[in-house]
Each structure stands twice: as C-alpha cells, then as structure tokens.
Design an enzyme around this catalytic site. Structure first.
Site, PDB file in Angstrom:
ATOM      1  CD  GLU A  59      40.205  38.986  40.025  1.00  0.00           C
ATOM      2  OE1 GLU A  59      40.475  38.742  38.833  1.00  0.00           O
ATOM      3  OE2 GLU A  59      39.261  39.706  40.376  1.00  0.00           O
ATOM      4  CG  ASP A 116      42.766  37.610  37.035  1.00  0.00           C
ATOM      5  OD1 ASP A 116      41.692  38.018  36.565  1.00  0.00           O
ATOM      6  OD2 ASP A 116      43.285  38.094  38.055  1.00  0.00           O
ATOM      7  CB  SER A 153      37.905  40.590  37.512  1.00  0.00           C
ATOM      8  OG  SER A 153      38.297  41.189  38.702  1.00  0.00           O
TER       9      SER A 153
END
Length: 510
Positions: free
Chosen positions: A230, A234, A429
């Site tokens: 994650e 990002d 995400s």
C-alpha cells in the site's frame, strides 16, 4: 459543573472475540477531541472561497478556552495527566491507568481477538460518557478501523500500465506538481528510499521526488510487512505523476485515534503545507462508532477549510463493502462529503488510445470490485442534488459514492516496485494517489488550491470525464452521467483544467 454529553451510537468490536477484562494498569494515552469555537469553517472551494490561513485557524475555529479549561478540570478530577495540547486542532492528550480511565469515562475495557487472527487489542463495548465540550475520546478502544484498498492479481496480468502511461491516457495537463505539498496517510508498512530511487529512475524521471516520513501517535515508517504494498503503491503512483511536489507520508496506528491524528496533523502541518491528501484506507461506514466518525469529520472539515483536497479510495469489495448481511454498504472516510471518493474501472488501451473502460468487477474471479453506493450516515449534499443519486438502503436521501474514478482492476493494474520486487497492483488504493497527482497538477496550473472540489466538479459534470456506462459493482449499475459505480467517470485531465479555468474566469477571481 461537568455535564456528560449524550452517549452516541456505539457497538462492540465486530468480528472479534471477547477474551476478558483489561486488568493491566499500565498507562494508556487518549485524545480528547473538543468542539469548535464559533461556527464551522467554510470549505475552501475553487473559485469562490479561498482557503483559511493555518496561522488564523486556531483563533477562529480552534477549541474554546472555556471548553479546554473544563476538560483539564475533568482530567485533574480523575487523576489523568495532560501530555500535550494543540488548541488549534482541538486536541487534548491525556494519560492515565486503565482503572482511572474507566471511572472517568464510564466504560469497561476488555481484550478482544480479531477473527482473522490479528493481534489482540483493547476495546470497550459501550460508548464513553463525555464531558461538556468534548465530541470524542479516542484511544480507549483500539480496534483496527481500516483496511488498505489494494488488490494484487491472482495471476500475472496480460495488461498493466506505468503511472506515466495512465497519466497520458487520462490526458493529464502539463505540469509536475511543483509548489504543491501532497500528504499520504498510512496505517502500517513502510518504504525504502533505495526502492523509490530505483523505481523512479526506471521511469526515466530526472529527479527522485522528495519524500519525508512523519511519525504520528507512535506510528513509524517500518517496511517489511504486507502493508508495504500500500505504502509503495501510493508514493510511486503520485510521485511519478507529480515528481516536483513535496511528499509527506504520515504513519499512524490503525485505530480511530491514529486515523484522526493523521488527518488532523496533516491538515494543520505548517511545515509541509499539503494542498492535497491521499487516503487509501477505510472501513464499512457502519463499522465506525458515531463518536469516531464525528471526530474524523471534524478533521476532514479542517482539511478542506484549509484548502486541502482529500482523495479517498472508495473500496475494493463491491457494493457490499465486504459485509455479509446482504445489504449494500459504503466505505468511510470515502463516504464523507468532505472526501473526493475515488472508484475503480477496468481499462484496456492500445498504445496511447483507450479501447474500452468499464466498471471494475472481478468478483466472480475473487479479484474484487469497486466500492460505491449511498451513505446512511451523511445526507445528500447540495452539490449532489441534481446528480440522480438513488435512495440509501434505509430509504433516506444520502451522499452518493464515488465522485470520480480511474483504473483499478488488478488485471489491468499499475506497475510498481515493492520491497525490491517489481509487481503489478490494483485496487481503488491506486486511484486515490492517481487523483492526488492530478489535483497537484491542477493546483499548480490554476495557481490556487481547489480545496473542496465537489461543487466545481458537479457543476462541470460529465464534460470533463470519460463516462463509464458499462458494468456494475453488485447492487448498482453504471449508466450515463453520475452513477454509484464510477461517479462521473475517469478524468480527461486537460479538459478538466480548461473547465476549472473557465469557472474561475466567470467568477472574476482568476
């Protein structure tokens, strides 16, 4: 006299087994979130309402000194120690043994074991009694509140894209995010600078974006776990498309206290000064307690008042949001009216041209689907009145989710690097940082922050988006215009910039 506030909606931790009372009397740290002084701050909204200055915020919208005095008297009466206070953020930090905290707030603390085998945590089964002027006490209940919204494909996909390719396909306007600060919120995992340098060099970027780790409530940049996917996703998606922006990654514990503190500290950060915030974590709207949602709402409202646009992943489990009650649900904080909720598509391109774009739904293959639906916690906002939002499951007029979309299917995912390994990752995400980078470019070109972008986006409507009309996410079907699968659709970046510029010109403010 301290008069307790009415107790709000509360429920025992879901999907967790009670192990027994919390008998450990080691000190616990809690955060009292106080109400605002005066009226709620107006949202900064291009082009009519400029952001408030951070230096002025506390005097206008911080904690009322009288409320702060009462909260401190309450703490002293119950033998609790003050460990910090930020009146401009309305946050008072206290420490005390479990027994004192239980007496002060009228709760029973227990140990709970998550059904998924996660680490045991301290929680409580009833709502705390709050002193006058306090809207939430965070840290008594330490249940995990959010999950990362990324998906890895079960098999190597035949199609995948670099962030730069997606920026081209979505017509991102010229720019590199220069002069913008981007806050990225994380609740676990970490990144390695050597991985970032290798990845950005592989894309041909002349300079590795500047990334700073910020510790919140004890959270740390700690690479080496599953959540690294994650964190790296990002940073790499947003960093590739806005390489001249300054990135600050706020690491916090995965609790309501950690989530509130991360958003609040990022919004008020006068060092990194973000104009965009990216959040790729969340949980079903009804899994949050009422007080936790109230505290989060106050932090998100601060952010948009200060000119920060908050892009949030809408979820990866379709219209059920992973719940097993047979009812549709939306994810929070994406369902907040202060969040730009980002849904997911399946994108098929040939070179620099998009062949097709449909709703992301790979549920039959167990590879997820975009979140989306109608909130039962937040009413229909003014800017969504004409969007055709269906009724919420309880029959009320609720906030529709998402607002916008972008490629999220792991079978057409993003090429990234995680812990020394090149991978393909999808999920909403990835859409939040994709939009964060676009927002940074838009702010750069407009010369002013968009702030709460909803009113402008809904006024522009479908003119600046690729309308996604094929597919569903379970309970909701895509269609012409806004829908509860992909919102207005994926961006046509340059057209969106042109439309925003025209709005500014028509208002006489740009």
């Amino acid at each position: 006299m301290n008069i307790p506030a009415p107790r709000r909606h509360w429920h025992a931790p879901k999907h967790a087994r009670y192990l027994g009372p919390h008998d450990d009397d080691a000190p616990l740290d809690v955060t009292l979130v106080l109400r605002r002084r005066g009226e709620a701050p107006p949202a900064a909204a291009w082009p009519l309402h400029p952001p408030m200055r951070r230096a002025d915020f506390g005097a206008r919208c911080g904690a009322d000194p009288a409320d702060l005095d009462r909260a401190r008297d309450f703490a002293r009466t119950h033998g609790l120690q003050e460990t910090g206070c930020q009146p401009h953020r309305r946050a008072l930090h206290l420490r005390g043994p479990a027994a004192a905290l239980q007496r002060a707030f009228g709760v029973r603390l227990g140990h709970y074991q998550p059904e998924d085998g996660g680490a045991p945590f301290v929680g409580c089964a009833e709502a705390p009694a709050l002193p006058e002027g306090v809207i939430a006490v965070l840290g008594l209940d330490r249940r995990p509140v959010a999950r990362p919204q990324f998906r890895k494909p079960l098999a190597q996909p035949s199609r995948s894209y670099t962030p730069l390719q997606l920026g081209q396909l979505y017509g991102f306007p010229a720019g590199d995010g220069g002069g913008q600060g981007v806050a990225i919120i994380e609740f676990g995992g970490g990144y390695q600078e050597s991985d970032l340098a290798t990845y950005f060099q592989s894309l041909g970027l002349a300079k590795t974006p500047t990334v700073t780790a910020v510790s919140v409530a004890g959270g740390q940049n700690q690479p080496g776990g599953d959540a690294d996917a994650e964190v790296m996703l990002d940073i790499e998606v947003a960093g590739a498309l806005a390489p001249a922006a300054k990135f600050a990654v706020y690491f916090a514990p995965n609790t309501d206290q950690g989530f509130y503190e991360a958003i609040s500290q990022a919004a008020h950060d006068d060092t990194h000064k973000p104009s965009v915030m990216s959040i790729s974590w969340g949980g079903p709207e009804d899994s949050w307690t009422g007080a936790s949602r109230d505290a989060m709402q106050s932090a998100l409202q601060d952010a948009v008042a200060l000119g920060v646009t908050v892009a949030v992943a809408a979820g990866d489990s379709g219209s059920s949001d992973g719940e097993d009650d047979g009812q549709p649900h939306v994810d929070f904080p994406a369902s907040s009216p202060y969040a730009l909720a980002c849904g997911g598509t399946r994108l098929v391109a040939n070179g620099s041209a998009i062949n097709s774009e449909t709703v992301w739904n790979e549920t039959r293959a167990n590879e997820g689907a975009t979140g989306g639906g109608v909130s039962t916690a937040f009413p229909l906002p003014d800017w969504q009145q004409d969007a055709g939002v269906p009724r919420a499951p309880d029959g009320s007029a609720g906030r529709g989710v998402p607002d916008v979309a972008g490629d999220a299917d792991p079978r057409t995912g993003y090429q990234v690097r995680v812990d020394g390994e090149d991978q393909v990752i999808g999920g909403t995400s990835a859409v939040a940082p994709l939009w964060a980078a676009l927002l940074a470019r838009l702010n750069q070109q407009l010369g002013a922050p968009l702030g709460d972008a909803h009113a402008a986006i809904y006024q522009i409507g479908g003119k600046a988006f690729r309308d996604v009309t094929v597919g569903d996410n379970g309970d909701y079907q895509a269609g012409t215009g806004w829908d509860a699968c992909t919102g207005w659709g994926s961006p046509d970046g340059q057209t969106l910039l042109d439309a925003l510029t025209a709005l500014g010109g028509s208002s006489g403010s740009a």
